[in-house]
Design a protein around this motif. Structure first.
Motif, short mmCIF file in Angstrom:
data_model
loop_
_atom_site.label_atom_id
_atom_site.label_comp_id
_atom_site.label_asym_id
_atom_site.label_seq_id
_atom_site.Cartn_x
_atom_site.Cartn_y
_atom_site.Cartn_z
N THR A 132 0.83 -1.21 0.00
CA THR A 132 0.00 0.00 0.00
C THR A 132 0.86 1.26 0.00
OG1 THR A 132 -0.24 -0.12 2.40
CG2 THR A 132 -2.00 -1.06 1.09
N LEU A 133 1.97 1.22 0.72
CA LEU A 133 2.88 2.38 0.71
C LEU A 133 3.50 2.57 -0.67
CD1 LEU A 133 4.57 1.85 4.17
CD2 LEU A 133 3.07 3.74 3.53
N LEU A 134 3.84 1.47 -1.34
CA LEU A 134 4.38 1.55 -2.69
C LEU A 134 3.32 2.06 -3.66
CD1 LEU A 134 6.87 1.01 -4.44
CD2 LEU A 134 5.99 -1.28 -4.83
N THR A 135 2.09 1.63 -3.48
CA THR A 135 0.99 2.12 -4.31
C THR A 135 0.84 3.62 -4.16
OG1 THR A 135 -0.17 0.02 -4.09
CG2 THR A 135 -1.49 1.92 -4.75
N GLU A 136 0.89 4.09 -2.92
CA GLU A 136 0.80 5.53 -2.64
C GLU A 136 1.93 6.29 -3.32
OE1 GLU A 136 0.20 7.40 1.36
OE2 GLU A 136 -0.05 5.27 1.85
N ALA A 137 3.14 5.81 -3.14
CA ALA A 137 4.30 6.50 -3.71
C ALA A 137 4.21 6.55 -5.23
CB ALA A 137 5.60 5.80 -3.28
N CYS A 138 3.81 5.46 -5.85
CA CYS A 138 3.66 5.44 -7.31
C CYS A 138 2.55 6.39 -7.75
CB CYS A 138 3.37 4.03 -7.81
SG CYS A 138 4.78 2.93 -7.66
N LEU A 170 6.33 15.73 -1.44
CA LEU A 170 6.50 15.43 -0.01
C LEU A 170 5.83 14.09 0.33
CD1 LEU A 170 7.40 16.34 2.85
CD2 LEU A 170 5.13 17.38 3.06
N PHE A 171 4.65 13.85 -0.21
CA PHE A 171 3.94 12.59 0.04
C PHE A 171 4.71 11.40 -0.52
CE2 PHE A 171 -0.39 14.97 0.08
CZ PHE A 171 -0.08 15.50 1.33
N VAL A 172 5.34 11.60 -1.68
CA VAL A 172 6.18 10.53 -2.25
C VAL A 172 7.32 10.21 -1.29
CG1 VAL A 172 7.82 9.97 -4.08
CG2 VAL A 172 5.63 10.96 -4.68
N ALA A 173 7.98 11.25 -0.79
CA ALA A 173 9.12 11.06 0.11
C ALA A 173 8.69 10.33 1.40
CB ALA A 173 9.76 12.41 0.44
N ILE A 174 7.56 10.73 1.97
CA ILE A 174 7.09 10.10 3.21
C ILE A 174 6.72 8.63 2.96
CG2 ILE A 174 5.24 10.10 4.94
CD1 ILE A 174 5.19 13.17 4.65
N SER A 175 6.02 8.35 1.87
CA SER A 175 5.62 6.98 1.57
C SER A 175 6.83 6.09 1.32
CB SER A 175 4.69 6.95 0.36
OG SER A 175 3.49 7.61 0.65
N VAL A 176 7.81 6.60 0.59
CA VAL A 176 9.03 5.82 0.32
C VAL A 176 9.80 5.59 1.61
CG1 VAL A 176 11.28 5.91 -0.84
CG2 VAL A 176 9.20 6.44 -2.10
N TYR A 177 9.86 6.59 2.48
CA TYR A 177 10.54 6.43 3.77
C TYR A 177 9.91 5.30 4.58
CZ TYR A 177 11.60 7.24 8.67
OH TYR A 177 11.96 7.07 9.98
N TYR A 178 8.57 5.33 4.72
CA TYR A 178 7.90 4.27 5.48
C TYR A 178 8.01 2.92 4.78
CZ TYR A 178 5.99 7.42 8.96
OH TYR A 178 5.85 8.31 9.98
N TYR A 179 8.01 2.92 3.46
CA TYR A 179 8.16 1.67 2.70
C TYR A 179 9.48 1.00 3.08
CZ TYR A 179 8.82 -1.45 -1.27
OH TYR A 179 9.05 -2.55 -2.05
N TYR A 180 10.56 1.75 3.10
CA TYR A 180 11.86 1.16 3.45
C TYR A 180 11.97 0.85 4.94
CZ TYR A 180 13.59 1.70 -1.24
OH TYR A 180 13.75 1.58 -2.58
N GLN A 181 11.34 1.66 5.78
CA GLN A 181 11.40 1.39 7.22
C GLN A 181 10.65 0.11 7.58
OE1 GLN A 181 13.15 2.93 9.69
NE2 GLN A 181 14.09 4.00 7.98
N VAL A 182 9.50 -0.12 6.96
CA VAL A 182 8.75 -1.34 7.24
C VAL A 182 9.49 -2.56 6.71
CG1 VAL A 182 6.61 -2.60 6.73
CG2 VAL A 182 6.51 -0.20 7.37
N GLY A 183 10.22 -2.39 5.62
CA GLY A 183 10.92 -3.51 4.99
C GLY A 183 12.25 -3.87 5.63
N ARG A 184 12.73 -3.01 6.52
CA ARG A 184 14.01 -3.31 7.17
C ARG A 184 13.93 -4.55 8.02
NH1 ARG A 184 16.18 1.69 10.43
NH2 ARG A 184 15.44 0.21 11.92
N LYS A 185 15.04 -5.27 8.08
CA LYS A 185 15.08 -6.45 8.96
C LYS A 185 15.23 -5.97 10.40
CE LYS A 185 16.73 -9.69 5.68
NZ LYS A 185 16.97 -11.07 5.60
N PRO A 186 14.48 -6.56 11.31
CA PRO A 186 14.58 -6.13 12.71
C PRO A 186 15.92 -6.55 13.29
CG PRO A 186 13.12 -8.01 12.52
CD PRO A 186 13.50 -7.62 11.12
#
Length: 189
Positions: A132-138, A170-186
């Motif tokens: 969904t974050l990738l959909t938003e960013a696109c 700005l919305f693209v930047a925020i969505s991409v930021y959260y996209y990578y943050q959610v995808g990070r390995k814990p």
């Protein structure tokens, strides 16, 4: 003649016999590190896995961003469906609307995306949240390109259009930021 009694049987206590315990754990395949570097204390935890692995460590503000995105998509969709003239006028600063159908189709598409956003707000699965974050960013990226191309055709820039473009980037930047943050390995605990 007296019957000779057999010697008493000695029970082996595997709990106290360290060598026997280690052999048993080695046969079961527990106690050592697996491919991920985790040490399992029992066969059950090895088979079922560690529930900490499945807990999504959400970045700060992710759910707020998802909520704001769902509200934004829903609001613009309803505006495009109900008041297409006003939406077009707000974006393109007084340009004449030739047909309301494309704007209403845009509203329908946005309403569909907003339903996906609302459903993603209630899930804990990383994959769904990332999609969904990738959909938003696109979406915001493509919208920025389309608005920029339309402005190149129509001519002068207005303050409203510049604010629209800046907010979309700005919305693209925020969505991409959260996209990578959610995808990070814990990090290992």
């Amino acid at each position: 003649m007296a019957a000779k009694q057999p010697p008493p049987l000695m029970k082996k206590h595997s709990q106290t016999d360290l060598v026997s315990r280690l052999k048993t754990r080695k046969i079961l395949g527990v106690g050592g590190e697996d491919d991920d570097g985790e040490v399992h204390r029992s066969k059950i935890s090895q088979v079922l896995g560690n529930e900490i692995k499945f807990a999504v460590r959400e970045p700060l503000g992710l759910r707020v961003w998802q909520f704001l995105s769902a509200v934004l998509f829903s609001g613009v969709a309803i505006l495009a469906l109900a008041l297409p003239d006003q939406l077009y006028d707000a974006v393109f600063d007084g340009a004449e609307v030739t047909s309301k159908t494309p704007i209403r189709l845009y509203g329908g598409a946005l309403l569909s995306i907003s339903l996906i956003m609302w459903n993603a707000l209630y899930t804990a699965e990383k994959v769904i949240i990332r999609w969904t974050l990738l959909t938003e960013a696109c979406y915001f990226g493509v919208q920025s390109l389309v608005v920029t191309a339309s402005l190149a055709e129509t001519g002068p820039l207005s303050l409203g259009t510049l604010l629209l473009l800046a907010s979309r980037l700005l919305f693209v930047a925020i969505s991409v930021y959260y996209y990578y943050q959610v995808g990070r390995k814990p990090k290992k605990v």
